[in-house]
Design an enzyme around this catalytic site. Structure first.
Site, PDB file in Angstrom:
ATOM      1  N   GLY A 194      -8.017  -7.745   3.947  1.00  0.00           N
ATOM      2  CA  GLY A 194      -8.941  -7.895   5.079  1.00  0.00           C
ATOM      3  C   GLY A 194      -8.361  -8.622   6.280  1.00  0.00           C
TER       4      GLY A 194
ATOM      5  NE  ARG B 142      -5.767  -4.691  -3.022  1.00  0.00           N
ATOM      6  CZ  ARG B 142      -6.367  -4.838  -1.867  1.00  0.00           C
ATOM      7  NH1 ARG B 142      -5.684  -4.780  -0.755  1.00  0.00           N
ATOM      8  NH2 ARG B 142      -7.651  -5.067  -1.794  1.00  0.00           N
TER       9      ARG B 142
ATOM     10  CB  CYS C 268       8.378 -40.980 -12.064  1.00  0.00           C
ATOM     11  SG  CYS C 268       9.160 -42.290 -11.119  1.00  0.00           S
TER      12      CYS C 268
ATOM     13  NE  ARG D 204      -6.594   3.776   4.364  1.00  0.00           N
ATOM     14  CZ  ARG D 204      -7.786   3.424   3.892  1.00  0.00           C
ATOM     15  NH1 ARG D 204      -8.028   2.165   3.598  1.00  0.00           N
ATOM     16  NH2 ARG D 204      -8.722   4.310   3.718  1.00  0.00           N
TER      17      ARG D 204
ATOM     18  CG  MET E 131      -2.755  -7.512   9.149  1.00  0.00           C
ATOM     19  SD  MET E 131      -1.102  -6.989   8.884  1.00  0.00           S
ATOM     20  CE  MET E 131      -1.081  -6.708   7.147  1.00  0.00           C
TER      21      MET E 131
ATOM     22  N   GLY F  19      12.035 -41.586  -7.427  1.00  0.00           N
ATOM     23  CA  GLY F  19      10.731 -41.936  -6.865  1.00  0.00           C
ATOM     24  C   GLY F  19      10.619 -41.219  -5.536  1.00  0.00           C
ATOM     25  CB  THR F  20      10.289 -37.656  -4.765  1.00  0.00           C
ATOM     26  OG1 THR F  20       9.331 -37.461  -5.803  1.00  0.00           O
ATOM     27  CG2 THR F  20      11.650 -37.207  -5.225  1.00  0.00           C
ATOM     28  CG  ASN F  21       5.355 -40.705  -4.561  1.00  0.00           C
ATOM     29  OD1 ASN F  21       5.348 -39.488  -4.526  1.00  0.00           O
ATOM     30  ND2 ASN F  21       4.781 -41.395  -5.523  1.00  0.00           N
ATOM     31  CG  ASP F  22       8.475 -45.836  -2.146  1.00  0.00           C
ATOM     32  OD1 ASP F  22       7.890 -46.051  -1.070  1.00  0.00           O
ATOM     33  OD2 ASP F  22       8.147 -46.366  -3.217  1.00  0.00           O
TER      34      ASP F  22
ATOM     35  CE1 TYR G 261      11.388 -38.623 -16.608  1.00  0.00           C
ATOM     36  CE2 TYR G 261      13.540 -38.749 -17.687  1.00  0.00           C
ATOM     37  CZ  TYR G 261      12.538 -39.332 -16.921  1.00  0.00           C
ATOM     38  OH  TYR G 261      12.674 -40.609 -16.453  1.00  0.00           O
TER      39      TYR G 261
ATOM     40  NE  ARG H  20       2.928 -45.665  -9.271  1.00  0.00           N
ATOM     41  CZ  ARG H  20       2.729 -44.341  -9.253  1.00  0.00           C
ATOM     42  NH1 ARG H  20       1.923 -43.786 -10.138  1.00  0.00           N
ATOM     43  NH2 ARG H  20       3.337 -43.593  -8.350  1.00  0.00           N
TER      44      ARG H  20
ATOM     45  NE  ARG I 140       6.955 -48.931 -10.556  1.00  0.00           N
ATOM     46  CZ  ARG I 140       6.360 -48.290  -9.558  1.00  0.00           C
ATOM     47  NH1 ARG I 140       7.008 -47.346  -8.904  1.00  0.00           N
ATOM     48  NH2 ARG I 140       5.131 -48.570  -9.225  1.00  0.00           N
TER      49      ARG I 140
ATOM     50  CE  LYS J 149      -3.791  -0.470   2.147  1.00  0.00           C
ATOM     51  NZ  LYS J 149      -4.199  -1.056   3.413  1.00  0.00           N
TER      52      LYS J 149
ATOM     53  CD  GLU K 105      11.086 -46.546  -5.662  1.00  0.00           C
ATOM     54  OE1 GLU K 105      10.072 -45.869  -5.448  1.00  0.00           O
ATOM     55  OE2 GLU K 105      11.070 -47.623  -6.281  1.00  0.00           O
TER      56      GLU K 105
ATOM     57  CG  HIS L 189      -4.744 -47.101  -4.079  1.00  0.00           C
ATOM     58  ND1 HIS L 189      -5.865 -47.871  -4.026  1.00  0.00           N
ATOM     59  CD2 HIS L 189      -4.307 -47.137  -5.344  1.00  0.00           C
ATOM     60  CE1 HIS L 189      -6.086 -48.364  -5.209  1.00  0.00           C
ATOM     61  NE2 HIS L 189      -5.150 -47.949  -6.027  1.00  0.00           N
TER      62      HIS L 189
ATOM     63  CB  SER M  40      13.025 -42.294 -12.908  1.00  0.00           C
ATOM     64  OG  SER M  40      11.824 -41.591 -12.688  1.00  0.00           O
TER      65      SER M  40
HETATM   66  C1  PEP Z   1       7.744 -43.201  -5.864  1.00  0.00           C
HETATM   67  O1  PEP Z   1       7.998 -43.914  -4.913  1.00  0.00           O
HETATM   68  O2  PEP Z   1       7.967 -41.986  -5.890  1.00  0.00           O
HETATM   69  C2  PEP Z   1       7.125 -43.777  -7.075  1.00  0.00           C
HETATM   70  C3  PEP Z   1       6.921 -43.043  -8.144  1.00  0.00           C
HETATM   71  O3  PEP Z   1       6.714 -45.075  -7.014  1.00  0.00           O
HETATM   72  P1  PEP Z   1       5.375 -45.566  -6.286  1.00  0.00           P
HETATM   73  O4  PEP Z   1       4.598 -44.335  -5.943  1.00  0.00           O
HETATM   74  O5  PEP Z   1       4.675 -46.432  -7.263  1.00  0.00           O
HETATM   75  O6  PEP Z   1       5.906 -46.292  -5.107  1.00  0.00           O
HETATM   76 MG    MG Z   2       8.031 -46.070  -5.203  1.00  0.00          MG
END
Ligand code: PEP
Ligand code: MG
Length: 908
Positions: free
Chosen positions: A106, A364, A861, A97, A108, A796-799, A881, A588, A647, A27, A775, A482, A794
């Site tokens: 809104g 703004r 992935c 203000r 503050m 596997g950032t989930n695991d 990628y 998968r 995979r 502001k 992973e 899942h 690749s």
């Molecule tokens: C992971 O682990 O990031 C992955 C892509 O494999 P999944 O989710 O199938 O375990």
């Molecule tokens: Mg995995």
């Protein structure tokens, strides 16, 4: 403090500029900018955010020089405005203000009309000849000040409905009723004079203090209260949602009051330089005659349309500013043009007309919908206002997401209260009737109903129902559970881990905060925010904008990262291709055992899983082979010309063992064993910790025939398609690898089968790559060794997130929300890559991998591959990628382009 604490603006000049948002807040910076542009703004000054930091660090006190600096600035204001603060015959009134670096609308506090007191009221009445206006302004001051300064900033907590503001509001209502006045504007000067006396008595009674009658005390009370409101409840939670750091602090702007409530030649309004909902290049706004700013935004009166372009069904009968005050409108329209040219963006402005004279109170960059953001970016590019780099930065990935899904109408949502909150697993909105089983979801949908599938949690047998449902809601599970993965893959609205829900399958009820909902009751989900509402809220159609394609082409011309998709069926692959995917980064294979048409392969998989020995397993695999091959071949064919990462099987074995009696009987019969014997074999498969059990590569090591079957399906498909003239690029990927030796073990099998298939087809080589997922933390640590056997990585950032944090990815709903609430975690690490921890492993693995194999291809992935800040990280560490679910492909494409621009220092 040695630095400058107070910045003056007014009279066609300013000490600050529009670039100083960090110090002056949005502001203050924009007021300075407008003053420099010689746009009429009432004079004022801004106390910097550095003072806010000081205020909190030094036990809520101010730097010693502040008082003197404020006094000097006040004198500057007085000379520009020709009135004096606290002066009896010619008083200057001010507003106080807040203003943070990024707008927090809104969240503050604001105090208007500061400086009105027993010694200045008579002078102002004499000067204006309008006692109604003066008492109206005074009653507003009392209402705001007692609430903001005397109650909230003083830390007084009161029960709902007992707040001083509410009590005074009620008195105002009672007065209107008693006097038969239809609206606030109908109250007379006498009414208001009486009311302010009653207000002051009430303040004394409730807060135990007199309302301050000294202008300076009011001013400093107001300044302190605005700083205190930085840590108010609303501001804190807004910052948490928006990710605004606590350290930023707020600035305080003190500005000369101008009055829109002085009579019929005065007015106040809010406008946007272009339409914020559609992006159309038309001046859009609302105004009210004889009112102060808060009246327009508070929604007490229906505001009038600014001009013809703003007319709608509700306000068509009301006069426009264009008609009612043509001169002020023409001047305002000129300012709109000047601001548009100067800021090269859509601005949100506040203005006041005092006795026919126009003043700008604020400008703004305006908030906008996804559609508007896209249209405006493309329009401004075409108008030559901004270059293409800027246009690409003008649409945020979240806004793009909005364009790809139907959403809950934000206006309807504003007035609704969520009955439960969970993790925002699949974006967009959905409403429908509640069903509790996958079977019912399918059944009801067939009958033409729209349903929301509500489950405690989901398992593979629910997939059909999930596909049929308009939305999915589960009480348990995390962002990578899942249900979440599947829903996101389909672009389906989904909320998981809504801990407050109690699902009773027998009674077919779900209870949330005491509300009992039954089968068939309507429910609405906002999957972008994770909010659940009872009843059906209206949805907005996110129609595809033809300019979307054009916009995405711009982004593609800038990005370096390639964007692939995680697709498990040929249909998903085709959809992702349409969204611009440049290959499949994760196919998968086990997903062929879920959903439509999966009965036969699932049965054979189960047969394979519970086989007692290798010959029995080989026999089952032989039967399974044609299904696996068809799935792979169809997908490779759809992705003709593009790479497909297939995979090897990574099934949670226990999930596939049938639990129903009928299915167990069928399976036992097929194996020629009794149900009891089958039960024993199934027991053998039981694992204490299946996530870290017999999965991924471990399965391929212990049962090489499983790997061989799949690899054969890949090579046979590739050879056959190549013979048909298709260009296929399969990439065979091994999951859950932790040691180079595991990968070498699998590579031997792959090469053996490759040789056999080549010989059969009479070719020297079938084009392919062999690589691994990274992973498991050990794989990241030994990436140089692993790269010896892998042509690609690749992540596997989930695991990897699961194993680095030691957080079970399926159970985060039970504690992560609280971690976020308590700020132990800034973001859910399963949604947004934890760059500080998991990111180190990723960076290290890329470096070590490439040190051993410079041409190593690297991608991601895990679910993070479609999350904008994580995509930016992937760009920075030099990945080739990212791969994400089909609906997130455009988001990743945009995020990848924006990563390049930010790296070059081009900021939005
Ligand atoms: C992971 O682990 O990031 C992955 C892509 O494999 P999944 O989710 O199938 O375990
Ligand atoms: Mg995995």
């Amino acid at each position: 403090m040695a630095e400058k604490l107070v910045y003056f603006f007014g009279g066609g000049k300013a000490e600050g500029t529009g670039k100083m948002k960090e110090l002056l807040g949005g502001k203050g910076a924009n007021l300075a900018e407008m003053a420099n542009l010689d746009i009429p703004v009432p004079a004022g000054f801004t106390i910097t955010t550095a003072v806010c930091t000081y205020y909190y660090e030094k036990g809520r006190t101010f730097p010693s020089t502040l008082e003197k600096d404020v006094q000097t600035a006040l004198e500057g204001m007085e000379s520009v405005m020709g009135a004096k603060f606290g002066d009896s015959p010619n008083p200057l009134l001010v507003s106080v203000r807040s203003g943070s670096r990024s707008s927090m609308p809104g969240m503050m506090e604001t105090v208007l009309n500061v400086g009105l007191c027993s010694s200045t009221i008579p002078g102002l009445i004499a000067q204006t000849g309008n006692s109604r206006f003066v008492f109206d302004s005074y009653r507003r001051l009392i209402m705001m000040y007692s609430d903001v300064v005397m109650e909230k900033a003083a830390g007084i907590e009161v029960a709902e409905g007992k707040e001083i503001r509410q009590q005074l509001d009620r008195m105002l209502g009672e007065m209107k009723k008693a006097r038969g006045r239809a609206s606030d504007a109908d109250l007379t000067a006498d009414d208001l004079q009486e009311l302010v006396a009653a207000f002051k008595a009430k303040v004394k009674e409730v807060l135990g203090k007199d309302f301050p009658d000294d202008p300076r005390e009011q001013l400093w009370g107001g300044i302190g209260a605005v700083f205190a409101s930085w840590n108010g409840k609303r501001a804190l939670s807004y910052r948490r949602i928006e990710g605004i750091p606590d350290e930023w602090g707020t600035a305080v702007t003190v500005q000369a009051m101008v009055f829109g409530n002085k009579g019929d030649t005065s007015a106040t309004g809010v406008a946007f330089t272009r339409n914020p909902a559609t992006g159309e290049n038309k001046f859009y706004g609302e105004w009210l005659p004889n009112a102060q700013g808060e009246d327009v935004v508070a929604g007490i009166r229906t505001p009038n349309p600014l001009n013809e372009d703003t007319q709608n069904e509700q306000n068509r009968h009301l006069p426009s500013l264009q008609k009612a005050m043509p001169e002020a409108y023409i001047q305002l329209d000129g300012i709109r043009t000047a601001l548009g040219r100067h800021y090269k963006d859509m601005m949100d402005i506040e203005f006041t007309v005092q006795d026919g004279r126009l003043w700008m109170l604020q400008c703004r960059v305006g908030k906008r919908t996804g559609t508007a953001a896209l249209n405006m970016a493309m329009d401004m590019l075409a108008e030559g206002l901004i270059p293409k780099e800027e246009a690409v930065l003008r649409v945020s990935p979240a806004q793009l997401d909005e364009l790809l899904h139907p959403i809950v109408d934000p206006n309807a949502e504003k007035n609704a209260r969520p009955i439960a909150r969970g993790l925002p697993a699949g974006p967009g909105g959905a409403c429908g009737q509640i069903v509790f089983t996958a079977g019912d979801a399918v059944e009801w949908t067939k009958r033409g109903k729209k349903v929301i599938l509500v489950r405690e949690e989901t398992n593979p047998e629910d997939v059909e129902g999930m596909r049929a449902a308009a939305g999915i809601l589960t009480a348990r599970g995390g962002m990578t559970s899942h249900a979440a993965l599947v829903a996101r893959g389909w672009g389906k609205c989904c909320i998981v881990g809504a801990g407050g829900l109690e699902v009773d399958l027998h009674r077919k009820t779900v209870t949330a905060e005491g509300n009992v909902l039954r089968e068939g009751d309507a429910i609405t989900l906002n999957g972008t925010r994770g909010h659940v509402y009872s009843g059906s809220l209206p949805m907005m159609d996110a129609t595809q904008n033809p300019r979307f394609v054009e916009f995405m082409a711009l982004a593609d011309s800038i990005r370096r990262l390639r964007v692939r998709t995680n697709a498990d069926t040929p249909e998903d692959a085709a959809k992702a291709r349409a969204f611009g995917a440049e290959g499949i980064g994760l196919f998968r294979t086990e997903h062929m055992f879920y959903g439509k048409g999966s009965e036969a392969p699932l049965f054979l998989l189960r047969k394979m899983i519970v086989s007692k020995d290798e010959p029995e397993r080989r026999a089952a695999l032989l039967e399974l082979y044609p299904f696996v091959k068809k799935d792979i071949k169809d997908t490779l064919s759809v992705m003709d010309g593009l790479p497909v990462t297939i995979r090897l099987l990574d099934p949670p074995l226990h999930e596939f063992v049938p639990s129903g009696q009928e299915e167990r009987e069928k399976l036992a019969k097929a194996l020629g064993i009794t149900v009891e014997q089958l039960a024993l074999r199934a027991d053998d498969l039981h694992e204490s910790n299946p996530m870290m059990g017999h999965r991924g590569v471990r399965l391929g090591v212990t049962f090489p025939e499983i790997t061989e079957m799949q690899v054969r399906a890949v090579f046979e498909s590739a050879a056959e398609l190549t013979a048909l003239g298709k260009k296929v690029f399969p990439e065979i990927m091994v999951p859950v690898v932790g040691m180079a030796s595991e990968l070498v073990n699998q590579r031997v099998l792959v090469e053996k089968v490759h040789g056999e298939v080549c010989a059969k087809h009479g070719v020297r080589r079938i084009e392919h790559l062999f690589g691994t997922m990274i992973e498991v933390p050990r794989a990241a640590l030994t990436a140089d060794l692993i790269a010896g056997a892998a042509e690609f990585f690749s992540f596997g950032t989930n695991d990897l997130t699961q194993m680095t944090f030691g957080f079970s990815r399926d159970d985060t709903g039970t504690f992560v929300p609280e971690y976020l609430e308590k700020k132990l975690l800034p973001r859910d690490p399963f949604q947004v890559l934890d760059q500080e921890g998991v990111g180190q492993l990723v960076r290290m693995a890329v470096e070590r991998g490439r040190s051993a194999r410079p041409k190593l291809k690297v991608g991601i992935c895990g679910e993070h591959g479609g999350e904008p800040s994580s995509v930016e990280f992937c760009h920075r560490v030099g990945m080739d990628y990212v791969s994400c679910s089909p609906y997130r492909v455009p988001i990743a494409r945009l995020a990848a382009a924006q990563a390049v621009l930010r790296e070059k220092g081009i900021r939005d």
